[in-house]
Write a protein that holds these residues in place. Structure first.
Motif, PDB file in Angstrom:
ATOM      1  N   SER A 134     -13.708 -74.674  39.302  1.00 23.59           N
ATOM      2  CA  SER A 134     -13.211 -73.778  38.252  1.00 23.59           C
ATOM      3  C   SER A 134     -11.696 -73.674  38.299  1.00 23.59           C
ATOM      4  O   SER A 134     -11.031 -73.614  37.258  1.00 23.59           O
ATOM      5  CB  SER A 134     -13.813 -72.376  38.395  1.00 23.59           C
ATOM      6  OG  SER A 134     -15.214 -72.441  38.262  1.00 23.59           O
TER       7      SER A 134
ATOM      8  N   GLU B 108     -17.045 -70.514  32.938  1.00 23.00           N
ATOM      9  CA  GLU B 108     -18.263 -70.261  33.700  1.00 23.00           C
ATOM     10  C   GLU B 108     -18.836 -68.896  33.282  1.00 23.00           C
ATOM     11  O   GLU B 108     -18.104 -67.935  33.108  1.00 23.00           O
ATOM     12  CB  GLU B 108     -17.826 -70.231  35.174  1.00 23.00           C
ATOM     13  CG  GLU B 108     -18.911 -70.307  36.188  1.00 23.00           C
ATOM     14  CD  GLU B 108     -18.313 -70.393  37.605  1.00 23.00           C
ATOM     15  OE1 GLU B 108     -17.389 -71.205  37.839  1.00 23.00           O
ATOM     16  OE2 GLU B 108     -18.770 -69.637  38.468  1.00 23.00           O
TER      17      GLU B 108
ATOM     18  N   ASP C  21     -17.355 -75.511  32.072  1.00 29.05           N
ATOM     19  CA  ASP C  21     -17.544 -75.034  33.446  1.00 29.05           C
ATOM     20  C   ASP C  21     -18.970 -74.517  33.631  1.00 29.05           C
ATOM     21  O   ASP C  21     -19.323 -73.459  33.116  1.00 29.05           O
ATOM     22  CB  ASP C  21     -16.518 -73.931  33.761  1.00 29.05           C
ATOM     23  CG  ASP C  21     -16.384 -73.692  35.266  1.00 29.05           C
ATOM     24  OD1 ASP C  21     -17.183 -74.251  36.039  1.00 29.05           O
ATOM     25  OD2 ASP C  21     -15.465 -72.950  35.657  1.00 29.05           O
ATOM     26  N   GLU C  22     -19.776 -75.265  34.343  1.00 32.51           N
ATOM     27  CA  GLU C  22     -21.155 -74.890  34.682  1.00 32.51           C
ATOM     28  C   GLU C  22     -22.015 -74.526  33.468  1.00 32.51           C
ATOM     29  O   GLU C  22     -22.574 -73.422  33.416  1.00 32.51           O
ATOM     30  CB  GLU C  22     -21.159 -73.677  35.638  1.00 32.51           C
ATOM     31  CG  GLU C  22     -20.299 -73.836  36.864  1.00 32.51           C
ATOM     32  CD  GLU C  22     -21.014 -74.462  38.043  1.00 32.51           C
ATOM     33  OE1 GLU C  22     -22.194 -74.820  37.905  1.00 32.51           O
ATOM     34  OE2 GLU C  22     -20.361 -74.612  39.080  1.00 32.51           O
TER      35      GLU C  22
END
Ligand SMILES: Nc1ncnc2c1ncn2[C@@H]1O[C@H](COP(=O)(O)OP(=O)(O)OP(=O)(O)O)[C@@H](O)[C@H]1O
Ligand SMILES: [Mg+2]
Length: 232
Positions: A41, A83, A158-159
């Motif tokens: 991140s 995220e 992100d994720e």
């Protein structure tokens, strides 16, 4: 298209990224894998200008953007889906979408919302519902569609599969794949290493802030460190 050269990023005294270099060509899909706390991140936040590297340089098409402000980077065609989704639960689905186009005129924003919601029929069906009532996977799709409002050439994810059931993970990846096929360049971070490696043609492996591996999909899968650490 994007070149990250020898960057080191700190949180106070803590070195979260240590001399990391990556590059992404136009229309590529590139993965970054690594365990919790590896710096994934931090890398995306440094690229989008939320964090500043202490050392190193970041370039888009040969021009340094290391000191550029985030909103300028967004208007230059880069967007981050952070995220944890971050949709506004008490706003409608459609209003969440419109927020992603805050730099556009009212009319253009509506037009763009129609366009970006096209691959996501659920967002159209439920446009007037509160975003908080969408399932996790649907909220992830909303977050991705919202990021597409600024018409990014480079999408940082992100994720995207975090907290989703396996079925929803596949649905979300299907949508990301559609965007990629339409020409969006993708930098994808996921703890689900297998998924991320498979989706992308190339990738990097971070461990405790350092790059410990890079290569094509096949090279990564065959790499001992990746196998040992992430693929079991
Ligand atoms: N705001 C912060 N202040 C201090 N340290 C931080 C901060 N944010 C992250 N860190 C530290 O920096 C390192 C990298 O964190 P980062 O969030 O980039 O990891 P990550 O690879 O994204 O992990 P995860 O898979 O859990 O999301 C970790 O050791 C983390 O504890
Ligand atoms: Mg993270």
């Amino acid at each position: 298209m994007l070149k990250v050269e020898n960057i080191s990023t700190y949180y106070g005294q803590i070195c979260a990224l240590d001399n990391v270099s990556i590059n992404i060509e136009e229309k590529e899909a590139v993965s970054v894998i690594g365990a919790n706390g590896a710096g994934k991140s931090t890398l995306l936040k440094t690229i989008i200008g939320e964090l500043r590297p202490k050392i190193g340089d970041i370039q888009i098409e040969g021009k340094s953007i290391t000191h550029e402000k985030t909103y300028k980077l967004i208007s230059r065609g880069m967007t981050l889906v952070p995220e944890g989704r971050h949709v506004f639960p008490l706003l409608s689905v459609w209003d969440n979408l419109l927020l992603g186009g805050y730099t556009l005129s009212h009319k253009e924003r509506e037009r763009r919302a129609e366009e970006v919601s096209e691959p996501f029929p659920i967002l159209r069906e439920r446009r007037n519902q509160l975003a908080g009532l969408l399932s996790g996977g649907e909220q992830q799709m909303l977050a991705i569609a919202r990021a597409m409002m600024s018409n990014p050439k480079l999408l940082l994810l992100d994720e995207p599969s975090m907290g989703l059931s396996p079925k929803l993970v596949f649905e979300v990846y299907d949508k990301i794949s559609e965007l990629h096929q339409k020409g969006t360049t993708i930098l994808l971070v996921d703890q689900n290493a297998e998924m991320a490696i498979d989706f992308c043609s190339r990738g990097y492996c971070l461990m405790a802030g350092r790059l410990v591996g890079e290569g094509t999909k096949t090279e990564l899968k065959e790499s001992e460190i990746v196998q040992r650490s992430y693929l079991g």
